[in-house]
Motif scaffolding. Structure first.
Motif, PDB file in Angstrom:
ATOM      1  N   ARG A   1       0.790  -1.148   0.142  1.00  0.00           N
ATOM      2  CA  ARG A   1      -0.120  -0.097   0.071  1.00  0.00           C
ATOM      3  C   ARG A   1       0.700   1.328  -0.010  1.00  0.00           C
ATOM      4  O   ARG A   1       0.689   2.367  -0.755  1.00  0.00           O
ATOM      5  CB  ARG A   1      -0.923  -0.102   1.062  1.00  0.00           C
ATOM      6  N   MET A   2       1.940   1.134   0.863  1.00  0.00           N
ATOM      7  CA  MET A   2       2.598   2.493   0.790  1.00  0.00           C
ATOM      8  C   MET A   2       3.654   2.670  -0.396  1.00  0.00           C
ATOM      9  O   MET A   2       3.756   3.836  -1.041  1.00  0.00           O
ATOM     10  CB  MET A   2       3.791   2.158   2.005  1.00  0.00           C
ATOM     11  N   ASP A   3       3.932   1.689  -1.072  1.00  0.00           N
ATOM     12  CA  ASP A   3       4.640   1.457  -2.255  1.00  0.00           C
ATOM     13  C   ASP A   3       3.708   2.068  -3.298  1.00  0.00           C
ATOM     14  O   ASP A   3       4.029   2.953  -4.169  1.00  0.00           O
ATOM     15  CB  ASP A   3       5.331   0.295  -2.617  1.00  0.00           C
ATOM     16  N   ALA A   4       2.559   1.586  -3.113  1.00  0.00           N
ATOM     17  CA  ALA A   4       1.581   2.182  -4.197  1.00  0.00           C
ATOM     18  C   ALA A   4       1.301   3.664  -4.173  1.00  0.00           C
ATOM     19  O   ALA A   4       1.208   4.307  -4.951  1.00  0.00           O
ATOM     20  CB  ALA A   4       0.270   1.161  -3.814  1.00  0.00           C
ATOM     21  N   ILE A   5       1.289   4.231  -2.831  1.00  0.00           N
ATOM     22  CA  ILE A   5       0.951   5.332  -2.710  1.00  0.00           C
ATOM     23  C   ILE A   5       2.218   6.319  -3.182  1.00  0.00           C
ATOM     24  O   ILE A   5       1.952   7.337  -3.729  1.00  0.00           O
ATOM     25  CB  ILE A   5       0.752   5.788  -1.048  1.00  0.00           C
ATOM     26  N   LYS A   6       3.476   5.897  -2.737  1.00  0.00           N
ATOM     27  CA  LYS A   6       4.535   6.226  -3.108  1.00  0.00           C
ATOM     28  C   LYS A   6       4.601   6.336  -4.867  1.00  0.00           C
ATOM     29  O   LYS A   6       5.008   7.505  -5.443  1.00  0.00           O
ATOM     30  CB  LYS A   6       5.843   5.769  -2.498  1.00  0.00           C
ATOM     31  N   LEU A   7       4.579   5.399  -5.321  1.00  0.00           N
ATOM     32  CA  LEU A   7       4.512   5.126  -6.749  1.00  0.00           C
ATOM     33  C   LEU A   7       3.600   6.304  -7.428  1.00  0.00           C
ATOM     34  O   LEU A   7       3.875   6.871  -8.376  1.00  0.00           O
ATOM     35  CB  LEU A   7       3.972   3.660  -7.176  1.00  0.00           C
ATOM     36  N   LEU A   8       2.353   6.303  -6.849  1.00  0.00           N
ATOM     37  CA  LEU A   8       1.312   7.221  -7.209  1.00  0.00           C
ATOM     38  C   LEU A   8       1.888   8.682  -7.318  1.00  0.00           C
ATOM     39  O   LEU A   8       1.865   9.283  -8.237  1.00  0.00           O
ATOM     40  CB  LEU A   8       0.087   6.845  -6.711  1.00  0.00           C
TER      41      LEU A   8
END
Lengths: 371, 895
Positions: free
Chosen positions: B745-752
């Motif tokens: 989830r964090m990686d997704a938020i960061k990627l976004l």
């Protein structure tokens, strides 16, 4: 004639990994199943309860559990005979040193390889004294000359099972070789009968009384065995004793709306408070299915004793441009396209999962702003 | 926005109502001297448009005129879009706000109070400042368009102004909703991450960080739980091991006990046999002893008898020997006495040697003294002669009266001076030489003298200044001489002569050469006297002459004494060598005799001693023999005290021998019986008993170990280590799952966030390029190509310049103050042009070009004239003359 319950592998105190807060409930269910089993045994007027090993997961389980098991077994109207297994062998410091076994008058923990003559039968027990051994535990049994019904109790690996260590190997014809009318064995958690040359089932794994993990077939049972006389073919009835149901589901999404059927399926599972559900989704995720996916996550979290959604293998559907069209033109749309490509083509599954999740986060932000 | 007019009252130095306007839609210049209130006017406009009327604090309080309790007020009329608005605002104690709109030909109220504040900001796309007065970031577009005094630099464009710029550029980077989504994405990102992209920590830590910390803490706990569970299992093994050891020790001990019993029995048998053997041996030994004694006694009797016979014979022989030895000893004694006498006689002659030696010494001394006296006499004689010579020289010296060398030198000097003076005098005089042909008498009027001069003889007459002579028959002659003082020379001449006289008078001559002769003589004599003195001193050699003479007397006396003893020496001095050789001869003879006598004596003494010793030894031996004889007789008497005959004794011996044989046989039989035991079983028994004890100890220890391990095991079993471990491992698994899910989830938020930011930056970069180009063109028109390209950030803020000749960008603080001024002004104008794309905008410049020179100012004014097609520009200055060249500009003087 002798009628008895054959059960094994209760694994009381076992670890329930990956089940989060449901772990304790899973362990508690195993104690409840003992109560149920005792009740069934009394109901069936079984004279004996023969427990062939691994009552406990380990000799170092909490002693309260030991007392509880003893107390539960004390309610059985017949006699209980227990042979220690490889998880709870008769070793110094074992659970079998607990005073509850002496306190319970109808209960015998068998500690030696010696026939026990009872009123209607003779038991030939093989208690294990260590965790590992390559010796056949039944090799001492010579019941050919026994006048009464000869019943063996053992714990180990039946020879011939694939990919199995030769721990306590028991020949497939052990019952016949030893001259037993029935050999009850424990170790494997699924019910498995073994026939002799004449096709009679004289040897069987009862399986565990309560399923222990996802994908464990034919478990959650005990056996009611009836032998009319010496040499007679045993009559075996499988008695369901388990309360929990374990559902391991895999679904591949191909079209928009596929998730709706799955939601129905989940909602229709019986006794959800006793169900453990693991759902693995793969395939294509359409933009229109986002809400359904979220719903499934909520259902799994809230409805069942344990619910787990594995959606890492889902990827945004490449032909579904609504992923992009719903977004304002500009940096966001371009970012969404970039992320979508990563979700479809990322080198590792985790990278794809992260990108898919990023896309869902983007849409989540969009929807929250819209509200 | 276009400003129409502004009315300010009670604002800092602006006490009375000050109205400025109506402004032109193009160029306007408001001018006044310093301190008149130009900037206050601009400030009032800003406060009136962007600050809440009820704002408090020091900054707004400061706008109140000093020392007065008046209400600062401002009214602003402006056009925004298609509407004309009027804002009336008062602050501090009389705070109020009113917004009016021109409807028809009159202004009608639209809002008041806080509503008015909000509406005004809404119209101008400004932002509420929160607490306190507004800052530039709250002014909306005005933060780009309006430059207060000293704040021309554009560091940041915040809020909606940036979006307005982008919107005006016609680029939809995100759109309004897009911007909100981006904001949410940004907020979501910042909820968990720092701006640098790391997870937040501390109390606002990202959940995955907290989960990881929990997992790390749990890991430590798990290690200890695992160790404990392992200890439990190990304790089980330990109990089993101890139990096995105990059982093994018990088994071994039991097995060993049997052996011990057997061995003990053997040992007892062995001991019995051994005792029997010992007894029989003892018996044998006693019997043998008896036999031996009897036998020995008989032998002893026999020995004694034989011994007595031998000793008697020896005694007789010894007597004879003694007699002989006595004779020898007497003879040796006599010889010794004789040799002693001879030795003493020879030694007595040694005194002659000493006497002779003494004579030689005396002769040596005598000769030495004689020589010394001779030398001393010579010395004294020499000294006397030298003293005589010295006295003589001194007498001669006394006779010579010689001047000192210094006197002679002085004399020579004065003689020289005298001669010089004489010469000088002569040179300074007049000299008349008369040589008559016949004899005449010359009369010298100079000194009134007359002189006869013979014919052909010359008479010289000198005078100091003149010479006056008369010659009878001739006349008088007067000669006058040279100028200069003869007196001086004469005086010197006299002085010199006097000195010469005084120096030479004692010596009778003033001839320096003669005087020098005298001096030389005197010197020579002195030298002789000194030389004689030195020789005398050498001869004396630090001795006084009197002492030498005294020594002479002493030597003479000694010599005389010696001559009294050896009178012949007087006439014939002794010859040492001769005396020495006589001495040697005498000494040798005497010494040889002494040696011979001593040797003889020694030999005699040795012979006597030997004889004496032999006699003593023989005497002692005789005594011994006598003693032995007596002892043997006594022993024999003891041995035969039983009064048995020899036959009787022989018989007893024979019986004893037979008894002994019998006892011996019995002992041998006992020994034979013992041979069945290869070794003493008692030794083995000892070892076995030790082993058994060790095994019992081992069993006991194993029992103790078992109990200890059991105790430990029970304790651990009661803890239920497995259950605790299971719970912890389940928790760990759960945490790992959560961490993985949360990481995704964090990686997704960061990627976004990163993807959106990258895309935005790329788009903004493409958007800001045209503005940068426009600003660069304006800048190059003002300063020339030197500064190159102007670089703007993604938010349109000037960042750097990129000169063509430089490979890297140059930051703006490296430019001069004037160039920075020009750069920021053109940047604002370029941005203002973008904003004015659809609507004319107001640019306000409060005293911003103070560092710009006239040349560049002129180019700036040209530029301003051009942009005034699209922009309303208001310049506040205290130098209106600098802006007079602006075409079409309206000038307003603030009074």
């Amino acid at each position: 004639m002798i009628r008895f319950i054959h059960t094994a592998d209760w694994q009381i105190g076992m670890k329930a990994s990956g089940l989060g807060s449901a772990s304790q409930a899973v362990r508690d269910a195993r104690l409840e199943s003992i109560e149920r089993l005792v009740g069934i045994g009394n109901e069936k007027e079984a004279q004996l309860m023969l427990i062939t090993g691994d009552v406990f997961e380990d000799n170092a389980v909490d002693r309260l559990l030991v007392r509880k098991v003893g107390q539960l077994l004390a309610k059985f109207k017949g006699k209980v005979f227990i042979t220690p297994g490889n998880h709870d062998p008769l070793a110094p410091g074992s659970v079998w040193e607990h005073p509850v076994w002496e306190e319970t008058s109808n209960l015998t923990v068998i500690r030696e390889n010696k026939p026990i003559e009872l009123e209607n039968c003779t038991l030939y027990p093989c208690p294990l004294k260590e965790k590992y051994s390559t010796k056949n535990p039944t090799s001492w049994i010579k019941a050919q000359d026994s006048a009464s019904i000869a019943i063996g109790m053992a714990h180990g690996n039946v020879e011939g099972l694939p990919d199995v260590e030769p721990d306590f190997p028991i020949p497939q014809n052990a019952a016949e070789t030893a001259g037993l009318d029935y050999l009850g064995i424990g170790h494997w958690h699924s019910y498995s009968p073994y026939k002799d040359r004449e096709g009679a089932i004289r040897m069987a794994y009862s399986g565990t009384h309560e399923t222990t993990k996802f994908g464990e077939r034919q478990s959650g049972n005990a056996l009611l065995v009836e032998i009319s006389k010496r040499g007679a073919t045993p009559k075996i009835e499988v008695l369901p004793t388990g309360a929990l149901t374990w559902h391991s589901m895999e679904r591949t999404l191909e079209s928009p709306g596929d998730l709706k059927a799955l939601i129905n399926e989940l909602n229709n599972l019986n006794e959800p408070d006793k169900a453990l559900v693991r759902l693995r989704l793969s395939g294509l995720l359409f933009a229109s299915d986002r809400e359904d996916l979220e719903s499934i996550g909520e259902i799994l979290n809230a409805r069942f004793l344990f619910g787990e959604l594995q959606a890492a293998a889902l990827a945004p559907a490449p032909e579904d441009d609504s992923w992009l069209e719903e977004l304002p033109v500009g940096a966001l749309r371009e970012a969404a396209e970039t992320i979508r490509q990563q979700a479809m083509r990322g080198a590792e599954e985790r990278d794809r999962a992260v990108a898919t999740r990023a896309l869902l986060e983007l849409f989540d932000s969009k929807e929250k702003v819209a509200r | 926005m276009i400003l129409k007019r502004i009315i300010v009252s009670n604002w800092r130095s602006l006490l009375n109502d000050v109205e400025v306007g109506p402004f032109s839609e193009g160029l306007n210049v408001i001018h006044a001297p310093n301190g008149t209130g130009k900037s206050s006017l601009f400030e009032a406009m800003r406060r009136g448009l962007f600050d809440a009327h009820h704002v408090t604090g020091g900054e707004i309080a400061a706008v109140q005129p000093w020392g007065r309790d008046l209400t600062p007020s401002v009214a602003i009329e402006f056009i925004e879009g298609d509407e004309t608005w009027r804002v009336e605002k008062s602050f501090l104690s009389g705070k109020s706000a009113k917004l009016l709109r021109l409807e028809g030909s009159t202004f009608k109220p639209v809002a008041d109070g806080r509503n008015a504040d909000d509406r005004i900001r809404e119209i101008l796309s400004a932002e509420a400042p929160g607490r306190g007065v507004s800052k530039q970031e709250h002014w909306g577009l005005a933060q780009i368009l309006w430059a207060p005094q000293g704040e021309l630099q554009l560091d940041k464009i915040s809020g909606n102004a940036s979006e307005s710029l982008k919107a005006a550029l016609g680029v939809q980077i995100s759109g309004e909703s897009g911007g909100q989504i981006e904001d949410r994405i940004e907020a979501r990102f910042l909820e968990f991450f720092t701006r640098k992209g790391g997870y937040k920590g501390g109390k606002n830590a990202a959940p995955v960080v907290l989960l990881q910390e929990k997992k790390d803490d749990l890991a430590e706990h798990l290690v200890s739980l695992r160790e404990k569970h392992m200890t439990f299992e190990q304790s089980g093994h330990n109990v089993e091991d101890a139990r096995q050891r105990r059982l093994q020790a018990r088994r071994e001990a039991e097995a060993l006990r049997e052996t011990v019993v057997k061995t003990r029995n053997s040992a007892e048998n062995y001991s019995k046999l051994k005792t029997e053997q010992n007894n029989k041996r003892e018996t044998e030994s006693l019997v043998k002893e008896k036999y031996d004694l009897a036998n020995a006694k008989q032998n002893q009797i026999q020995d004694r008898r034989e011994s007595i016979a031998e000793l008697s014979k020896s005694s007789k022989d010894q007597e004879l020997k003694l007699t002989e030895l006595k004779k020898e000893e007497a003879q040796a004694k006599d010889a010794l006495a004789t040799k002693r006498t001879a030795q003493e006689t020879a030694r007595g002659k040694r005194s002659q040697i000493n006497e002779r030696q003494k004579k030689i010494e005396t002769a040596r001394e005598y000769l030495q003294q004689t020589q010394d006296l001779e030398d001393l006499n010579k010395r004294v004689t020499q000294i006397s002669e030298l003293q005589t010579q010295q006295a003589d020289a001194k007498k001669r010296l006394e006779k010579i009266l010689a001047p000192e060398s210094k006197t002679i030198r002085d004399l020579r000097k004065w003689i020289g001076q005298r001669d010089q003076a004489a010469t000088a005098l002569k040179a300074s005089q007049i000299h008349l030489a008369i040589t008559p042909e016949k004899a005449v008498e010359v009369e010298n009027a100079t000194d009134n003298s007359k002189t006869k001069v013979e014919a052909k003889k010359t008479l010289e007459i000198s005078g100091d200044d003149w010479v006056d002579v008369s010659v009878p028959g001739f006349g008088s002659i007067r000669a006058s001489g040279p100028e200069g003082s003869s007196d001086e020379h004469r005086s010197q001449l006299e002085k010199s002569s006097e000195k010469i006289e005084s120096l030479s008078q004692p010596y009778g001559t003033d001839d320096p050469d003669k005087l020098q002769d005298l001096r030389d003589q005197a010197d020579k004599l002195e030298g002789e006297i000194n030389a004689l003195e030195n020789r005398i001193t050498d001869l004396l050699d630090e001795d006084a002459l009197e002492e030498l003479k005294k020594e002479q007397v002493e030597l003479k006396a000694r010599i005389t004494e010696t001559e009294k003893v050896y009178s012949d020496w007087k006439d014939q001095p002794p010859v040492l060598s001769k005396l020495q050789s006589l001495y040697e001869e005498l000494r040798k003879g005497i010494e040889d005799a002494i040696t011979e006598a001593e040797d003889a004596f020694e030999k005699a003494q040795t012979r006597h001693v030997e004889a004496d010793k032999a006699l003593s030894d023989a005497t002692a031996e005789q005594k011994v023999i006598q003693g032995q004889l007596e002892a043997a007789n006594r022993e024999l008497a003891d041995l035969t005290s039983d009064k048995l005959s020899d036959e009787a004794r022989k018989k007893a011996i024979s019986e004893a021998l037979m008894s002994w044989q019998a006892a011996k046989n019995a002992a041998e039989q006992a020994e034979e019986a013992l041979k069945q035991y290869p070794d003493d079983p008692n030794k083995e028994l000892g070892k076995l008993e030790k082993q058994l004890l060790a095994l019992e100890d081992a069993e006991s220890k194993a029992r103790d170990d078992e109990k200890t391990a059991e105790g430990q095991l029970q304790t651990l079993a009661a803890e239920g280590t497995y259950s605790k471990l299971v719970a912890a491992e389940e928790e760990q698994a759960t945490l790992e799952t959560q961490i993985e899910q949360e990481s995704i989830r964090m990686d997704a938020i960061k990627l976004l966030h990163e993807t959106v930011s990258e895309n935005k930056s790329r788009m903004v970069a493409s958007v800001s390029a045209p503005v940068a180009r426009s600003a660069t063109r304006m800048l190059s028109r003002i300063v020339g190509p030197r500064l190159g390209e102007l670089k703007l950030s993604g938010d349109f803020v000037p960042e750097a310049i990129r000169p063509e000749i430089a490979s890297d960008s140059v930051l703006l603080h490296n430019l001069s103050g004037g160039e920075q001024e020009q750069l920021y002004l053109v940047a604002r104008l370029a941005l203002a042009e973008v904003l004015a794309k659809h609507q004319r905008q107001l640019v306000v410049l409060d005293d911003v070009l103070n560092a710009t020179d006239s040349g560049r100012l002129a180019r700036l004014l040209n530029l301003m004239e051009e942009v005034s097609d699209r922009l309303q520009i208001i310049i506040l200055t205290c130098h209106p003359e600098r802006y007079r060249a602006l075409e079409g500009a309206e000038f307003f003087e603030l009074k």
